[in-house]
Design an enzyme around this catalytic site. Structure first.
Site, short mmCIF file in Angstrom:
data_model
loop_
_atom_site.label_atom_id
_atom_site.label_comp_id
_atom_site.label_asym_id
_atom_site.label_seq_id
_atom_site.Cartn_x
_atom_site.Cartn_y
_atom_site.Cartn_z
N HIS A 176 13.44 15.76 1.66
CA HIS A 176 13.93 15.59 0.28
C HIS A 176 12.85 14.85 -0.49
O HIS A 176 12.50 13.72 -0.17
CB HIS A 176 15.23 14.81 0.25
CG HIS A 176 15.80 14.68 -1.13
ND1 HIS A 176 16.71 15.57 -1.66
CD2 HIS A 176 15.56 13.77 -2.12
CE1 HIS A 176 17.02 15.22 -2.88
NE2 HIS A 176 16.34 14.12 -3.19
N CYS A 177 12.33 15.49 -1.53
CA CYS A 177 11.22 14.93 -2.29
C CYS A 177 11.76 14.23 -3.53
O CYS A 177 12.31 14.89 -4.43
CB CYS A 177 10.24 16.03 -2.68
SG CYS A 177 8.81 15.40 -3.60
N PRO A 178 11.61 12.92 -3.65
CA PRO A 178 12.10 12.23 -4.85
C PRO A 178 11.28 12.53 -6.08
O PRO A 178 11.77 12.38 -7.20
CB PRO A 178 12.00 10.75 -4.44
CG PRO A 178 10.93 10.70 -3.40
CD PRO A 178 11.02 11.99 -2.67
N GLY A 181 12.88 15.60 -7.26
CA GLY A 181 14.33 15.46 -7.36
C GLY A 181 15.10 16.59 -6.71
O GLY A 181 16.15 17.00 -7.21
#
Length: 449
Positions: A176-178, A181
């Site tokens: 999950h890439c912040p 998003g």
């Protein structure tokens, strides 16, 4: 009015434009990413590229530098949008657990009230503790264990994992890439890699042309680097910014090139690095790159704009071990109390009748040893159900005793005996007198109510 899928979505995603675009719960971080991309490019175009157009005016290359910077930035933003605003490969949830996976074992027993009760009591079977948490599937001829997801109520396909941030099972989950998003999975991994690699190239492009502009200033003013930096501080800031950014996006690009070449995901690389597992998905470097960049992307499994269909009526679920235990202990507590009251009333009636039968039996046994007497009158007085007296004894021991070979009613029993209904005046008194004479008991010892 029927609702659409995105309106009742159980994940943590955010939807815009009526479910046409799907983002992760941390979609606000996209604003930071956009600022980090657009702001340096604007500074570059105004303070560097615009001045460089005069240096290459003879070849009409000055405007090309400006156009390339703008077009390449738009390309990076499009890749960012394709990465963050689409379905990463979410697997739809099941409304119910897969009942066909339950295992039935009639030998399983549960403890009910200190005794063992079979789990299939009453001809019913319960899948308690027999639900398989994992199962094996074959991938390239090698068995791979897949796990059951309690949240989505399904067996995750190979390379699938549940994202705790988005609260969804994502196929070929990478991470999950912040910064975007969104989860990175099967449907957007290609765009994610292109975005990261293109951002790396954009950093190199801005850094190179900013350094070139510093070199041109040094030649024009026949000065040192410090004088050139004073003439264009924006170029210095852009060089420092791009140098730092290259450590992040450049390192990320190199790492994902390694993952693609070995056909791994970020999740698999960090989770199974120490296990020395055989990578069953590795088909060779060229084939691995071909799989990521040249194969057709699978369409989304979810139609977020579709209307939610009403769930069909399902058969009642299989009973659980707790339900079986409740059945063994009496089912509904209220009905159990009512049954206990009925049983207590029946026991009271049986006890009363048994006392009456004992009296009758004692009279008969006494009559067999003494003078004859008319027992039909006693039977008619004591044998009828609707006229049977209600006898209540506070003492738990026998109410009859033997004294000097004769049968007598114990005084404490006589004092606690209550005759309630069914006694008809003088006729009953006459009958009691007959019984008293036979048993040598005074008639006054019996109280009438």
């Amino acid at each position: 009015m029927a609702k659409r899928v995105y309106e009742v979505w159980k994940g943590s995603n955010k939807f815009i434009l009526g479910g046409r675009l799907i983002f992760g719960p941390d979609a606000k971080s996209l604003l930071v990413t956009l600022l980090l991309i657009i702001a340096p490019v604007v500074i570059f175009c105004v303070f560097v590229a615009w001045h460089l157009r005069h240096e290459f005016s003879s070849y009409n290359a000055g405007y090309a530098i400006l156009v390339v910077a703008i077009v390449f930035t738009i390309y990076v933003l499009v890749l960012l949008f394709l990465t963050s605003a689409r379905d990463p490969g979410i697997i739809p949830r099941n409304a119910h657990p897969p009942e066909e996976e339950f295992r039935y074992d009639p030998s399983v027993s549960i403890d009910v009230g200190g005794r063992q009760v079979a789990a299939n009591a009453g001809g019913r079977q319960t899948p308690s503790l027999q639900f398989p948490r994992t199962k094996e599937v074959i991938v390239n001829g090698i068995p791979v264990r897949v796990k059951y997801c309690d949240t989505c109520m399904l067996y995750r396909p190979p390379r699938c994992s549940h994202c705790s941030i988005c609260n969804n099972c994502v196929e070929r989950f990478d991470h999950h890439c912040p910064w975007v998003g969104q989860c990175i999975g099967q449907c957007n991994y290609r765009y994610f890699f292109l975005f990261v690699s293109s951002a790396t190239l954009l950093c190199i492009y801005v850094f190179s042309l900013s350094a070139l502009y510093i070199k041109i200033l040094m030649d024009d003013y026949h000065g040192t680097v410090w004088k050139a930096m004073k003439e264009s501080p924006a170029s210095v800031i852009l060089m420092a910014y791009c140098f730092i950014s290259l450590w992040f996006v450049g390192g990320l690009t190199g790492f994902h090139l390694y993952l693609i070449g070995t056909n791994q995901t970020t999740y698999e690389n960090f989770r199974y690095r120490a296990d020395n597992r055989i990578n069953v998905y590795n088909r060779g470097c060229l084939n691995n790159f071909f799989e990521v960049f040249c194969t057709e992307l699978k369409p989304s499994r979810n139609n977020f704009r579709a209307f939610v269909e009403e769930e069909l009526q399902r058969p009642p679920p299989l009973p659980t071990a707790r339900e079986i235990e409740s059945d063994e202990l009496g089912g509904d507590p209220r009905s159990k109390v009512e049954d206990d009251l009925d049983i207590g009333e029946d026991l009271l009636k049986i006890s009363q009748r048994r006392n009456i039968e004992e009296i009758d039996e004692d009279i008969r046994s006494r009559g067999s040893n003494g003078p004859p007497h008319n027992t039909s009158e006693v039977d008619s007085a004591l044998g009828s159900d609707h006229r049977a007296p209600t006898i209540r004894s506070d003492a738990r021991h026998s109410s009859w005793g033997r004294r000097s070979g004769s049968w007598e009613i114990a005084p404490e029993v006589i004092g606690n005996t209550n005759v309630t209904e069914g006694w008809e005046g003088n006729a009953i008194d006459q009958k009691l007198a007959i019984m008293s004479r036979e048993l040598n008991v005074f008639p006054s010892g019996v109280k009438h109510i």
